[in-house]
Design an enzyme around this catalytic site. Sequence first.
Site, short mmCIF file in Angstrom:
data_model
loop_
_atom_site.label_atom_id
_atom_site.label_comp_id
_atom_site.label_asym_id
_atom_site.label_seq_id
_atom_site.Cartn_x
_atom_site.Cartn_y
_atom_site.Cartn_z
N GLU A 4 0.86 -1.20 0.00
CA GLU A 4 0.00 0.00 0.00
C GLU A 4 0.90 1.25 0.00
OE1 GLU A 4 -1.58 0.79 3.95
OE2 GLU A 4 -3.36 1.79 3.13
N ASN A 41 -7.01 6.31 -1.65
CA ASN A 41 -5.92 5.39 -1.39
C ASN A 41 -6.15 4.23 -2.37
OD1 ASN A 41 -4.09 3.56 -0.36
ND2 ASN A 41 -4.58 3.99 1.78
N LYS A 101 -9.48 2.14 -1.87
CA LYS A 101 -9.71 1.56 -0.54
C LYS A 101 -11.06 1.95 0.04
CE LYS A 101 -7.09 1.31 3.86
NZ LYS A 101 -5.80 1.75 4.44
N GLU A 128 -6.03 8.85 7.73
CA GLU A 128 -6.56 8.40 6.42
C GLU A 128 -7.94 8.98 6.14
OE1 GLU A 128 -5.90 4.54 4.62
OE2 GLU A 128 -4.91 3.93 6.47
N CYS A 139 -4.88 -2.92 2.80
CA CYS A 139 -4.60 -2.84 4.24
C CYS A 139 -5.80 -3.13 5.14
CB CYS A 139 -3.94 -1.51 4.59
SG CYS A 139 -3.20 -1.57 6.24
N ASN A 192 0.26 -1.04 5.43
CA ASN A 192 1.17 -0.29 6.31
C ASN A 192 0.55 -0.40 7.69
OD1 ASN A 192 3.15 2.04 4.77
ND2 ASN A 192 1.46 1.22 3.55
#
Length: 315
Positions: free
Chosen positions: A47, A107, A124, A143, A169, A194
């Site tokens: 990611e 993302n 994401k 995020e 993730c 991550n």
Amino acid sequence: MSRIVTIGAAQMGAIAPDESRESCVARMVELIRQAKSRGCTFVVFPELALTTFFPRYFEEDISRMDHWYETEMPGPATRPLFEAASEAGIGFYLGYAELTPDGHRFNSAILVDETGRINGKYRKVHLPGHSEYEPHRPFQHLEKRYFEPGDLGFGVWRQHGGIIGMAICNDRRWAETYRVMGLKGAEMIVLGYNTPDLNTSGHEPNHLRMFHNHLAMQANAYMNGCWVVGVAKAGIEDGCMLIGGSCIIQPSGEITAVATSLEDELITTAGDLDLCNMPKATIFNFAKHRRIEHYGIIASQTGAELPTKLSEVAE
Ligand code: CDV
């Protein structure tokens, strides 16, 4: 016809905040070179593989973070990766921050085939963290500030003789992620991550971070009869430790290869997609065994709704 895909999980060590895209891409090109020498046809990168994990930094004015995002793919800095991979006949998954022409931030991850063509894109869905500065945390996880929830759903694509799906993730912790792709026939689900070794939201012993990492991916590989490939960005990034543990998991739920370092490291497995056939035809034959009349709230309700009476026993 053989459906063996020699899979490379290309874990990356830490990326410092001032490390350039060119340097990250050079590291990835070296991993592609190793993958070629080990017979891989498909490589999975982490990611946000082109930058440090920048959601740890708070910035009031989001536009001041624009330099962390890609506005084209491939762009001048990433084109050497596409060229090296297609020259090697290797397809790949790459995670990066995406800034769209109309100003949306995601993302994202792409699935690239062995000719260098982008075959699929994923944004994401399950964004963890928070959107405002939270002073009690030792580091931020913003995020929800820097990305919108993905708007493309959970796609799957035909590639490498099979059906491949993508996640990113935090998505790996949610059963829905895998089941939606399982219902589209996914035979391999690939994802980068991550994951700090410290839970800054609540107390949790650090060793559980790795346990939960593998637990979620192994269980969902088994329950959907598919391969799962999870690839970390690992090591100490600007003082923040990210777990490694990149792994390749077969449809039985067993790990076939696992990274042992916190650095750039390629692990490989000759993955037979036909190993998906038996579980998909028997214990997890969805068409035969699923009871959707009892699953409605999964797609209509987010939080838990508790029973109103002390005990509700069916008569
Ligand atoms: N990049 C991530 O999505 N990280 C999350 C957080 C919660 C640690 C994860 O699920 O690993």
